[in-house]
Design a protein around this motif. Structure first.
Motif, mmCIF file in Angstrom:
data_model
loop_
_atom_site.group_PDB
_atom_site.id
_atom_site.type_symbol
_atom_site.label_atom_id
_atom_site.label_comp_id
_atom_site.label_asym_id
_atom_site.label_seq_id
_atom_site.Cartn_x
_atom_site.Cartn_y
_atom_site.Cartn_z
ATOM 1 N N PRO A 168 9.560 6.481 -42.770
ATOM 2 C CA PRO A 168 10.542 7.556 -42.623
ATOM 3 C C PRO A 168 11.472 7.258 -41.450
ATOM 4 C CG PRO A 168 8.284 8.374 -42.356
ATOM 5 C CD PRO A 168 8.198 6.906 -42.514
ATOM 6 N N MET A 169 12.650 7.823 -41.502
ATOM 7 C CA MET A 169 13.652 7.584 -40.475
ATOM 8 C C MET A 169 13.098 7.792 -39.067
ATOM 9 S SD MET A 169 16.055 6.835 -42.500
ATOM 10 C CE MET A 169 17.691 6.890 -41.784
ATOM 11 N N ARG A 170 12.355 8.865 -38.952
ATOM 12 C CA ARG A 170 11.845 9.218 -37.641
ATOM 13 C C ARG A 170 10.949 8.117 -37.061
ATOM 14 N NH1 ARG A 170 8.987 11.503 -34.295
ATOM 15 N NH2 ARG A 170 9.644 13.264 -33.032
ATOM 16 N N ARG A 171 10.065 7.587 -37.903
ATOM 17 C CA ARG A 171 9.178 6.502 -37.466
ATOM 18 C C ARG A 171 9.985 5.267 -37.097
ATOM 19 N NH1 ARG A 171 5.623 8.944 -36.020
ATOM 20 N NH2 ARG A 171 4.184 10.143 -37.296
ATOM 21 N N LEU A 172 11.020 5.000 -37.866
ATOM 22 C CA LEU A 172 11.875 3.860 -37.569
ATOM 23 C C LEU A 172 12.453 3.991 -36.166
ATOM 24 C CD1 LEU A 172 13.752 3.186 -40.911
ATOM 25 C CD2 LEU A 172 12.364 1.567 -39.618
ATOM 26 N N ALA A 173 12.920 5.196 -35.876
ATOM 27 C CA ALA A 173 13.502 5.424 -34.557
ATOM 28 C C ALA A 173 12.464 5.161 -33.468
ATOM 29 C CB ALA A 173 14.035 6.844 -34.455
ATOM 30 N N GLN A 174 11.253 5.601 -33.708
ATOM 31 C CA GLN A 174 10.202 5.372 -32.716
ATOM 32 C C GLN A 174 9.926 3.888 -32.553
ATOM 33 O OE1 GLN A 174 7.190 7.825 -34.538
ATOM 34 N NE2 GLN A 174 7.594 9.542 -33.155
ATOM 35 N N ARG A 175 9.839 3.193 -33.669
ATOM 36 C CA ARG A 175 9.563 1.761 -33.607
ATOM 37 C C ARG A 175 10.676 1.007 -32.901
ATOM 38 N NH1 ARG A 175 6.239 -0.843 -36.946
ATOM 39 N NH2 ARG A 175 4.497 0.388 -37.727
ATOM 40 N N LEU A 176 11.896 1.403 -33.170
ATOM 41 C CA LEU A 176 13.034 0.692 -32.586
ATOM 42 C C LEU A 176 13.395 1.250 -31.215
ATOM 43 C CD1 LEU A 176 15.296 0.445 -35.755
ATOM 44 C CD2 LEU A 176 13.876 -1.350 -34.761
ATOM 45 N N LYS A 177 12.684 2.270 -30.823
ATOM 46 C CA LYS A 177 12.932 2.920 -29.542
ATOM 47 C C LYS A 177 14.397 3.320 -29.381
ATOM 48 C CE LYS A 177 9.245 0.374 -27.330
ATOM 49 N NZ LYS A 177 8.158 1.231 -27.807
ATOM 50 N N CYS A 178 14.845 4.124 -30.314
ATOM 51 C CA CYS A 178 16.199 4.643 -30.209
ATOM 52 C C CYS A 178 16.231 6.016 -30.861
ATOM 53 C CB CYS A 178 17.205 3.699 -30.860
ATOM 54 S SG CYS A 178 17.051 3.601 -32.644
ATOM 55 N N GLU A 179 17.367 6.670 -30.816
ATOM 56 C CA GLU A 179 17.486 8.003 -31.383
ATOM 57 C C GLU A 179 17.569 7.936 -32.903
ATOM 58 O OE1 GLU A 179 17.295 10.651 -29.426
ATOM 59 O OE2 GLU A 179 16.977 9.192 -27.825
#
Lengths: 147, 147
Positions: B61-72
């Motif tokens: 999910p988008m949210r997890r992607l953001a966490q993995r990539l450390k960005c908003e």
DNA sequence: TTCAGATGCTTCAGTAACTGAAACAACCAT
DNA sequence: ATGGTTGTTTCAGTTACTGAAGCATCTGAA
């Protein structure tokens, strides 16, 4: 036909190599993260921090900066602009060749760069968990990789 | 008694540690350079390549992607947009929670990611210059750093 | 000496990455 | 139902970056 090509460096990475690659990727990620974070603490972007660190060692003409940072000179213009606007860097024209502008870190710029370097905790803290022997082994392996 | 404190992490980096830090910096720089170059060969930016590589392992999910990539998360939207526009990634809405959009790599996306991974020469070529023993030592040291 | 070409920097579109705030929809607990 | 929370997107604004002009200066050859 067991091994078609005579052990080319490109094919068939063994499990050990794969794991090392994976680990290096992890180290790279953490290092970067730490660097950006340290830069942000000084209200600098990563690019600005890298450029300032370079200038802290020696003044450099714009063109050289571009080469060091592996980007176009037109890009360097902007980064130096922003650092100059904050008094961390100065442009001096080279009397020997009036086309070139030499970027030089100001006193304040050097202070910020030093502080930045010190707040770079990564690779100091985790290294502390290694014994002297391990550090030597690590150093030698890294040297071997880079040489 | 030999080592009073378990190697205080903060003060006085010795020469060996400093050199290792320097070497790691060099490795990081080369790794990055290589990664960006490999990405560019596939007409991807670094961020796109990283995201695609993540999705190649598992849909997220988008949210997890953001966490993995450390960005908003708002940043991820744009990157996925561009990858989706090129047919490398798809958005699927999660039936269990219709708020979340799961990004999943298409067949083409997985193919590109695989090819990308293979053209990542760094850390394979230079590693080839190391003996098995050195690679083991390197692995152990890196493990120690990361653990 | 002069002038044509090379070189160093900047300016100017144009794209991508990124942040933070605001909007929206869907979820969840009371 | 209602109100608060959560996941995503949209929007405005900054920075990084490229590639093409443009301008000033240097340099070599006629």
């Amino acid at each position: 036909m067991a091994s078609p090509t005579p052990t080319p460096p490109n094919n068939r990475p063994d499990a050990l190599t794969l794991e090392v690659v994976e680990l290096i990727g992890e180290v790279v990620a953490r290092f970067h993260e730490d660097y950006e974070e340290a830069a942000a603490e000084h209200t600098l972007t990563g690019a600005q921090a890298r450029l300032l660190s370079l200038l802290c060692l020696e003044p450099l003409p714009m063109r050289r900066l571009a080469q060091r940072l592996k980007c176009e000179p037109s890009n360097v213009t902007g980064i130096v602009d922003r650092l100059e606007a904050r008094g961390l860097v100065e442009r001096q024209s080279d009397p020997a060749d009036r086309r070139v502008k030499v970027a030089v870190a100001t006193e304040e710029g050097r202070r910020v760069a030093r502080s930045l370097r010190e707040s770079l905790r990564f690779a100091r803290e985790p290294l502390a968990g290694l014994s002297e022997g391990e550090r030597v082994a690590l150093r030698d392996a890294l040297r071997g990789m880079l040489g």
